[in-house]
Design an enzyme around this catalytic site. Structure first.
Site, PDB file in Angstrom:
ATOM      1  N   ARG A  48      65.993  42.037  38.347  1.00 47.41           N
ATOM      2  CA  ARG A  48      65.273  41.039  37.538  1.00 47.41           C
ATOM      3  C   ARG A  48      64.623  41.693  36.323  1.00 47.41           C
ATOM      4  O   ARG A  48      64.520  41.072  35.269  1.00 47.41           O
ATOM      5  CB  ARG A  48      64.225  40.341  38.380  1.00 47.41           C
ATOM      6  N   LYS A 209      71.648  24.496  55.360  1.00 47.83           N
ATOM      7  CA  LYS A 209      71.555  23.053  55.608  1.00 47.83           C
ATOM      8  C   LYS A 209      72.114  22.190  54.497  1.00 47.83           C
ATOM      9  O   LYS A 209      72.010  22.528  53.327  1.00 47.83           O
ATOM     10  CB  LYS A 209      70.078  22.684  55.787  1.00 47.83           C
ATOM     11  N   GLY A 362      69.756  33.122  45.465  1.00 44.32           N
ATOM     12  CA  GLY A 362      69.397  34.455  45.924  1.00 44.32           C
ATOM     13  C   GLY A 362      70.318  35.043  46.977  1.00 44.32           C
ATOM     14  O   GLY A 362      70.742  36.197  46.880  1.00 44.32           O
TER      15      GLY A 362
HETATM   16  P1  AMP Z   1      70.488  28.670  51.941  1.00 46.09           P
HETATM   17  O1  AMP Z   1      69.159  29.241  51.580  1.00 46.09           O
HETATM   18  O2  AMP Z   1      70.469  27.230  52.284  1.00 46.09           O
HETATM   19  O3  AMP Z   1      71.570  29.037  50.928  1.00 46.09           O
HETATM   20  O4  AMP Z   1      70.891  29.347  53.319  1.00 46.09           O
HETATM   21  C1  AMP Z   1      71.170  30.698  53.429  1.00 46.09           C
HETATM   22  C2  AMP Z   1      71.119  31.054  54.873  1.00 46.09           C
HETATM   23  O5  AMP Z   1      72.033  30.262  55.606  1.00 46.09           O
HETATM   24  C3  AMP Z   1      71.499  32.483  55.168  1.00 46.09           C
HETATM   25  O6  AMP Z   1      70.368  33.190  55.518  1.00 46.09           O
HETATM   26  C4  AMP Z   1      72.477  32.370  56.327  1.00 46.09           C
HETATM   27  O7  AMP Z   1      72.160  33.241  57.376  1.00 46.09           O
HETATM   28  C5  AMP Z   1      72.338  30.933  56.781  1.00 46.09           C
HETATM   29  N1  AMP Z   1      73.584  30.417  57.361  1.00 46.09           N
HETATM   30  C6  AMP Z   1      74.798  30.430  56.827  1.00 46.09           C
HETATM   31  N2  AMP Z   1      75.703  29.917  57.679  1.00 46.09           N
HETATM   32  C7  AMP Z   1      75.036  29.554  58.785  1.00 46.09           C
HETATM   33  C8  AMP Z   1      75.419  28.982  60.038  1.00 46.09           C
HETATM   34  N3  AMP Z   1      76.704  28.683  60.288  1.00 46.09           N
HETATM   35  N4  AMP Z   1      74.463  28.751  60.951  1.00 46.09           N
HETATM   36  C9  AMP Z   1      73.195  29.059  60.686  1.00 46.09           C
HETATM   37  N5  AMP Z   1      72.752  29.608  59.532  1.00 46.09           N
HETATM   38  C10 AMP Z   1      73.672  29.860  58.593  1.00 46.09           C
END
Ligand code: AMP
Length: 406
Positions: A48, A209, A362
Site C-alpha cells: 500500500r 457468502k 483483499g
Molecule cells: P470474502 O471476504 O467474502 O471474499 O470471503 C473470503 C473468505 O471466504 C476466505 O477467508 C475463505 O476462507 C472463505 N471461503 C471461501 N470458500 C469457502 C467455503 N467453501 N466455505 C467456507 N468459507 C469459504
C-alpha cells in the site's frame, strides 16, 4: 498473459494531481497507509505504501511541500501507540531515499509550526488521523484544521474512498482537490472495465457468502457475458437448484434471491457457471480428512471447502478465451493448504489468459500473490470495500467530492 493494451483510459473525469500547479505549494496527500503490522510494529506487507510512491515522487519532483496523512487500523478515536504511523514514516523514508519528518499529531500548533517551516520537496507524515474521533465523524472543524495546513488536497487513498470521513470528503470542501495517480488508475481499471469491456467479459466471484457479494453480482450480471461463482457462496446456488449441500455454507434466507438471479442471468443470456465437484471435509482444519465428490453428492456432516479438479478445468476453459476478467473472492478456504488448490489453479488460469485481468478485494489479492502470479495480472486493486462498491456500480464519496475536469 496480462494485457494492458486494452485498458480503458478515458473514463476518469476528475482533476488529477497533474492538473494542479503545485510548484512551491503545500500539498496534503491523503494516502492509504493502512498496512499490516506484526506484534513488534514491523510492517509485514508494504504494497500500500509502494503504490502511492508515484504520486509522492511526482509532488516532490514538482517542488511541492508534501504533507502526508492516513489512517491505520481502528483506534476508535483514541491515541493508541499500537496504531501509530511511525513505522510507516521509517519505511517511506527508505523507499523515497529521503528524510520523512514524522509528527506526533495531525493537527495543532506543533503541526502548524512544522508545516510552516517546510522547504520545497520536504515530506512530512502526520500521525494517524483516526486518533481523533472527528475524523470518522466527518467533523467540519477538524476538516477545516486539516485543510488549513495546505494549498491543495490530493486523494490517493482508494482503499478509503468509500468512507465519508473528514480527510476524504471534508478537506476538499475547503481547498481544491484532485486525485492521485493510484486513485486514477483504480477507477480507470475497475470502472472502465465494467463500463466499456472488451468482450468476452467474464466475472469470477467467490468468497464466503452470497450476501457479501450480492450487489456486485446484480450489477455485473447486467454487463458481463459469463459469470463464474465459486467459494462458499456457490453452495447457496447449488442448494437453490434443489441439491443437498451437506453442511456447506448455505444462506437459507438467500435461496429465493439465488433463484431470481439465476433466472435473470438466463433471460439476459449471461452464461452462468457453478462448481461441478468440490473438496469436502468434516471440519475446516489443517489435517482434516478430505474427499472429492460431485456437488450433487455432498454427504450430511461434510462441508465443501474448495472447488474440485473438474470445476477447475471447466472454469479454466471459460477463462481461457475471455478478453476481460474481473475476479473477486477465493474459490475455497485457501488459507489452509488442503483447500487452496482450486483458488491457486484459478489464479494461474487468470494469469495465463490473454486478457485484461483485474483482481479486487483483499483476499483475492493475497491468493494471487501466494500463487506467485501477481506479476502476470494487469491490475490488482488496493481496495477491498471500495473496490466492491465500485463493482456494485455505486459512486464513491471520496471521488464524487473531487473537482470535475472541465
Ligand atoms: P470474502 O471476504 O467474502 O471474499 O470471503 C473470503 C473468505 O471466504 C476466505 O477467508 C475463505 O476462507 C472463505 N471461503 C471461501 N470458500 C469457502 C467455503 N467453501 N466455505 C467456507 N468459507 C469459504
Amino acid at each position: 498473459m496480462a494485457r494492458n493494451d486494452i485498458a480503458p483510459t478515458n473514463i476518469f473525469n476528475k482533476l488529477s494531481i497533474e492538473d494542479l500547479n503545485i510548484k512551491d505549494k503545500r500539498v496534503f496527500i491523503r494516502a492509504d497507509f493502512n498496512v499490516p503490522l506484526d506484534d513488534n510494529q514491523n510492517i509485514t506487507d508494504d504494497r500500500r505504501i509502494r503504490s502511492t510512491l508515484p504520486t509522492i515522487n511526482y509532488a516532490i519532483d514538482e517542488g511541492a511541500r508534501v504533507i502526508l496523512a492516513s489512517h491505520l487500523g481502528r483506534p476508535k478515536g483514541k491515541v493508541d501507540p499500537k496504531y501509530s504511523l511511525r513505522p510507516v514514516a521509517k519505511r517511506l523514508s527508505r523507499l523515497l531515499n529521503k528524510e520523512v519528518l514524522f509528527l506526533e499529531d495531525c493537527i495543532g500548533a506543533e503541526v502548524e509550526r512544522a508545516v510552516k517551516n517546510m522547504a520545497k520537496g520536504d515530506v512530512i507524515l502526520l500521525e494517524n488521523l483516526r486518533f481523533h474521533p472527528e475524523e470518522e465523524k466527518n467533523d467540519e472543524n477538524f476538516s477545516r484544521a486539516l485543510a488549513s495546513l495546505a494549498d491543495y488536497y490530493v486523494n490517493d487513498a482508494f482503499g478509503a474512498a468509500h468512507r465519508a470521513h473528514a480527510s476524504i470528503v471534508g478537506i476538499p470542501r475547503f481547498i481544491p482537490g484532485a486525485a492521485g495517480f493510484l486513485m486514477r488508475k483504480e477507477i480507470q481499471y475497475l470502472k472502465g472495465a465494467v463500463e466499456s469491456p472488451v468482450r468476452p467479459f467474464v466475472a469470477i466471484l467467490g468468497g464466503a457468502k452470497v450476501s457479501g457479494k450480492i450487489g456486485v453480482l446484480e450489477n455485473l450480471a447486467q454487463k458481463v457475458d459469463k459469470v463464474i461463482v465459486g467459494g462458499g457462496m456457490a453452495f447457496t446456488f447449488i442448494k437453490a437448484m434443489g441439491y443437498e449441500a451437506g453442511d456447506s455454507l448455505v444462506e437459507e434466507e438467500m435461496l429465493d434471491l439465488a433463484i431470481r438471479i439465476m433466472n435473470r442471468l438466463r433471460e439476459s443470456k449471461v452464461k452462468f457457471y457453478l462448481p461441478v465437484d468440490c473438496v469436502i471435509a468434516q471440519s475446516v482444519e489443517k489435517g482434516a480428512e478430505t474427499k472429492i465428490v460431485p456437488v450433487q453428492e455432498i454427504p450430511k456432516g461434510w462441508k465443501a471447502l474448495d472447488i474440485g479438479p473438474a470445476s477447475t478445468r471447466l472454469f479454466a476453459e471459460v477463462i481461457q478465451d475471455a478478453k476481460t476478467i474481473i475476479w473477486n473472492g477465493p474459490m475455497g478456504v485457501f488459507e489452509i493448504d488442503a483447500f487452496s488448490r482450486g483458488t491457486f489453479a484459478i489464479a494461474r488460469a487468470v494469469a495465463d489468459a490473454y486478457a485484461l485481468t483485474i483482481v479486487g478485494g483483499g483476499d483475492t489479492d493475497l491468493a494471487v500473490h501466494r500463487a506467485g502470479v501477481s506479476d502476470s495480472i494487469s491490475f490488482i486493486s488496493t481496495g477491498g470495500g471500495a473496490a466492491l462498491q465500485l463493482l456494485e456500480g455505486k459512486e464513491l464519496p471520496g471521488i464524487a467530492v473531487l473537482k470535475d475536469k472541465t
